[in-house]
Motif scaffolding. Structure first.
Motif, PDB file in Angstrom:
ATOM      1  N   MET A 125     -83.592  65.832 -68.025  1.00 42.34           N
ATOM      2  CA  MET A 125     -84.609  66.555 -68.024  1.00 42.34           C
ATOM      3  C   MET A 125     -84.425  68.143 -66.869  1.00 42.34           C
ATOM      4  N   MET A 126     -84.949  68.927 -67.718  1.00 39.61           N
ATOM      5  CA  MET A 126     -85.086  70.365 -67.099  1.00 39.61           C
ATOM      6  C   MET A 126     -86.109  70.229 -66.369  1.00 39.61           C
ATOM      7  N   ILE A 127     -86.362  70.618 -64.660  1.00 43.84           N
ATOM      8  CA  ILE A 127     -87.393  71.195 -63.826  1.00 43.84           C
ATOM      9  C   ILE A 127     -86.618  72.608 -63.027  1.00 43.84           C
ATOM     10  N   GLU A 128     -88.519  73.121 -63.143  1.00 50.12           N
ATOM     11  CA  GLU A 128     -88.108  74.197 -62.095  1.00 50.12           C
ATOM     12  C   GLU A 128     -87.931  73.612 -60.815  1.00 50.12           C
ATOM     13  N   LEU A 129     -87.358  74.158 -59.718  1.00 51.64           N
ATOM     14  CA  LEU A 129     -86.923  74.419 -58.314  1.00 51.64           C
ATOM     15  C   LEU A 129     -86.921  75.657 -57.579  1.00 51.64           C
ATOM     16  N   PRO A 130     -86.939  75.944 -56.448  1.00 56.40           N
ATOM     17  CA  PRO A 130     -86.986  76.683 -55.766  1.00 56.40           C
ATOM     18  C   PRO A 130     -84.862  76.812 -55.379  1.00 56.40           C
ATOM     19  N   ILE A 131     -84.531  78.142 -56.048  1.00 57.87           N
ATOM     20  CA  ILE A 131     -83.203  78.235 -55.464  1.00 57.87           C
ATOM     21  C   ILE A 131     -83.093  77.658 -54.344  1.00 57.87           C
ATOM     22  N   GLN A 132     -83.911  77.806 -52.792  1.00 64.11           N
ATOM     23  CA  GLN A 132     -83.448  76.825 -52.342  1.00 64.11           C
ATOM     24  C   GLN A 132     -82.826  75.498 -51.862  1.00 64.11           C
ATOM     25  N   ARG A 133     -84.120  75.275 -52.723  1.00 63.45           N
ATOM     26  CA  ARG A 133     -83.225  73.637 -52.701  1.00 63.45           C
ATOM     27  C   ARG A 133     -82.152  73.583 -53.372  1.00 63.45           C
ATOM     28  N   LEU A 134     -81.940  73.880 -54.048  1.00 59.28           N
ATOM     29  CA  LEU A 134     -80.045  73.777 -54.833  1.00 59.28           C
ATOM     30  C   LEU A 134     -79.156  73.032 -53.948  1.00 59.28           C
ATOM     31  N   GLY A 135     -78.467  73.937 -53.490  1.00 59.75           N
ATOM     32  CA  GLY A 135     -77.775  74.000 -52.384  1.00 59.75           C
ATOM     33  C   GLY A 135     -76.299  74.683 -53.242  1.00 59.75           C
ATOM     34  N   VAL A 136     -75.472  75.128 -52.264  1.00 61.58           N
ATOM     35  CA  VAL A 136     -74.760  75.863 -53.064  1.00 61.58           C
ATOM     36  C   VAL A 136     -73.987  75.051 -54.218  1.00 61.58           C
ATOM     37  N   PHE A 137     -73.795  74.101 -54.649  1.00 68.10           N
ATOM     38  CA  PHE A 137     -72.746  73.667 -55.321  1.00 68.10           C
ATOM     39  C   PHE A 137     -73.557  72.317 -56.261  1.00 68.10           C
ATOM     40  N   ALA A 138     -74.627  73.061 -56.370  1.00 70.49           N
ATOM     41  CA  ALA A 138     -75.823  72.154 -57.259  1.00 70.49           C
ATOM     42  C   ALA A 138     -75.624  71.904 -59.053  1.00 70.49           C
ATOM     43  N   ILE A 139     -75.493  71.389 -59.474  1.00 74.06           N
ATOM     44  CA  ILE A 139     -75.268  72.132 -60.844  1.00 74.06           C
ATOM     45  C   ILE A 139     -76.189  72.964 -61.532  1.00 74.06           C
ATOM     46  N   GLN A 140     -76.048  74.133 -62.127  1.00 73.28           N
ATOM     47  CA  GLN A 140     -77.370  73.912 -62.743  1.00 73.28           C
ATOM     48  C   GLN A 140     -77.692  74.648 -64.473  1.00 73.28           C
ATOM     49  N   ASP A 141     -76.188  74.165 -65.388  1.00 71.40           N
ATOM     50  CA  ASP A 141     -75.890  74.516 -66.362  1.00 71.40           C
ATOM     51  C   ASP A 141     -75.905  73.255 -67.215  1.00 71.40           C
ATOM     52  N   VAL A 142     -76.935  72.618 -67.934  1.00 72.24           N
ATOM     53  CA  VAL A 142     -77.024  71.524 -68.249  1.00 72.24           C
ATOM     54  C   VAL A 142     -75.434  70.732 -68.936  1.00 72.24           C
ATOM     55  N   ASP A 143     -74.934  72.168 -69.967  1.00 65.55           N
ATOM     56  CA  ASP A 143     -73.411  71.660 -71.002  1.00 65.55           C
ATOM     57  C   ASP A 143     -72.505  71.325 -69.421  1.00 65.55           C
ATOM     58  N   ASP A 144     -72.607  71.634 -68.125  1.00 65.20           N
ATOM     59  CA  ASP A 144     -71.499  71.086 -66.971  1.00 65.20           C
ATOM     60  C   ASP A 144     -71.642  69.825 -66.458  1.00 65.20           C
ATOM     61  N   LEU A 145     -72.765  69.471 -66.913  1.00 69.81           N
ATOM     62  CA  LEU A 145     -72.981  67.994 -67.158  1.00 69.81           C
ATOM     63  C   LEU A 145     -73.215  66.872 -68.088  1.00 69.81           C
ATOM     64  N   VAL A 146     -73.362  67.051 -69.158  1.00 72.69           N
ATOM     65  CA  VAL A 146     -73.488  65.834 -70.038  1.00 72.69           C
ATOM     66  C   VAL A 146     -72.333  65.982 -70.527  1.00 72.69           C
ATOM     67  N   GLY A 147     -72.212  64.307 -70.771  1.00 75.81           N
ATOM     68  CA  GLY A 147     -70.537  64.277 -71.061  1.00 75.81           C
ATOM     69  C   GLY A 147     -69.595  63.937 -69.346  1.00 75.81           C
ATOM     70  N   GLN A 148     -70.006  64.630 -68.500  1.00 71.83           N
ATOM     71  CA  GLN A 148     -69.939  63.965 -67.684  1.00 71.83           C
ATOM     72  C   GLN A 148     -69.579  62.505 -67.115  1.00 71.83           C
ATOM     73  N   GLN A 149     -68.554  62.330 -66.584  1.00 69.86           N
ATOM     74  CA  GLN A 149     -68.716  60.662 -65.758  1.00 69.86           C
ATOM     75  C   GLN A 149     -69.015  60.473 -64.329  1.00 69.86           C
ATOM     76  N   VAL A 150     -70.227  59.785 -63.952  1.00 66.43           N
ATOM     77  CA  VAL A 150     -70.817  59.645 -62.536  1.00 66.43           C
ATOM     78  C   VAL A 150     -69.545  59.151 -61.977  1.00 66.43           C
ATOM     79  N   ARG A 151     -69.603  59.849 -60.365  1.00 62.36           N
ATOM     80  CA  ARG A 151     -68.944  59.481 -59.476  1.00 62.36           C
ATOM     81  C   ARG A 151     -69.410  58.524 -58.827  1.00 62.36           C
ATOM     82  N   ARG A 152     -70.122  59.770 -58.475  1.00 62.67           N
ATOM     83  CA  ARG A 152     -71.422  58.903 -57.271  1.00 62.67           C
ATOM     84  C   ARG A 152     -73.152  58.985 -57.677  1.00 62.67           C
ATOM     85  N   MET A 153     -73.259  57.997 -57.188  1.00 62.96           N
ATOM     86  CA  MET A 153     -74.461  57.753 -58.315  1.00 62.96           C
ATOM     87  C   MET A 153     -75.704  58.812 -57.941  1.00 62.96           C
TER      88      MET A 153
END
Length: 229
Positions: A125-153
């Motif tokens: 799902m898409m939600i709106e968050l303050p940029i300060q809560r994201l962190g440098v390595f947070a995924i921001q593009d849904v295409d970079d997440l769908v189809g991936q395999q979960v490594r950590r819960m």
């Protein structure tokens, strides 16, 4: 009659001119202060705000809510705290302050996702968050997440760190694989066993079961590796 007509016409003309001169100037359009602040903050922060980001303005209690334009403006890009001088519809200067928070829409899990699960469209799902809560390595593009395999819960509703997902494994350690070797116009194949997990395009070590020798190969499809030349 002509003189009376001329005098009357002159009088009416003078009266009309005086009325125009005495009319109050047109009032400037009144806008919400939050809209004025948002527009100015976007100008100030355009170099650092993402293309899919926006500004969420929160005014302090008790300050002016409507005005005509911003006379002076200061903002801290790190915290979003701002101070502005707003001109009211009556020409008065009012000091306002508050927060202009940069926000961005990001994909987050709609449910808890466990290791080895493959992320589906329905899991996101898409939600709106303050940029300060994201962190440098947070995924921001849904295409970079769908189809991936979960490594950590992955926790529902929280941004996904990039290192928490990996491309899906197409070969697992211990699997029997088909080894392909192409050299010039010659194509050879052999049966091997994977010595490590691998996703598409990843290099791994496999044992050629005919020669019992370990070689490096690239995983190209499920159960298939190609020897690098």
């Amino acid at each position: 009659m002509n003189m009376r007509h001329a005098l009357l016409t002159g009088f009416l003309s003078a009266l009309l001119t005086a009325s125009i001169l005495a009319a109050p100037p047109a009032m400037a359009s009144v806008e919400k202060v939050t809209d004025l602040i948002e527009e100015r903050a976007l100008e100030e922060l355009e170099q650092i705000i993402p293309t899919n980001g926006r500004i969420d303005v929160r005014l302090a209690d008790g300050v002016l809510r409507e005005g005509t334009f911003i006379q002076e403006f200061w903002i801290d890009p790190k915290t979003g705290q701002f101070i502005a001088n707003i001109i009211s519809e009556y020409g008065e200067t009012h000091r306002v302050w508050g927060l202009a928070v940069m926000t961005v829409k990001v994909p987050v899990p709609a449910r808890r996702l466990l290791p080895d699960e493959i992320v589906q469209d329905s899991d996101i799902m898409m939600i709106e968050l303050p940029i300060q809560r994201l962190g440098v390595f947070a995924i921001q593009d849904v295409d970079d997440l769908v189809g991936q395999q979960v490594r950590r819960m992955l926790v529902a509703g929280r941004p996904v760190p990039r290192q928490s997902v990996i491309p899906p494994r197409i070969i697992e350690r211990g699997d029997k694989v088909k080894i392909l070797l192409t050299h010039g116009g010659l194509s050879l194949s052999a049966t091997g066993r994977a010595m490590a997990d691998a996703h598409a395009g990843q290099t791994l070590r496999v044992v050629n079961l005919s020669s019992n020798k370990a070689i490096s190969a690239v995983a190209t499809a499920e159960g298939i590796v190609e020897v690098e030349q």
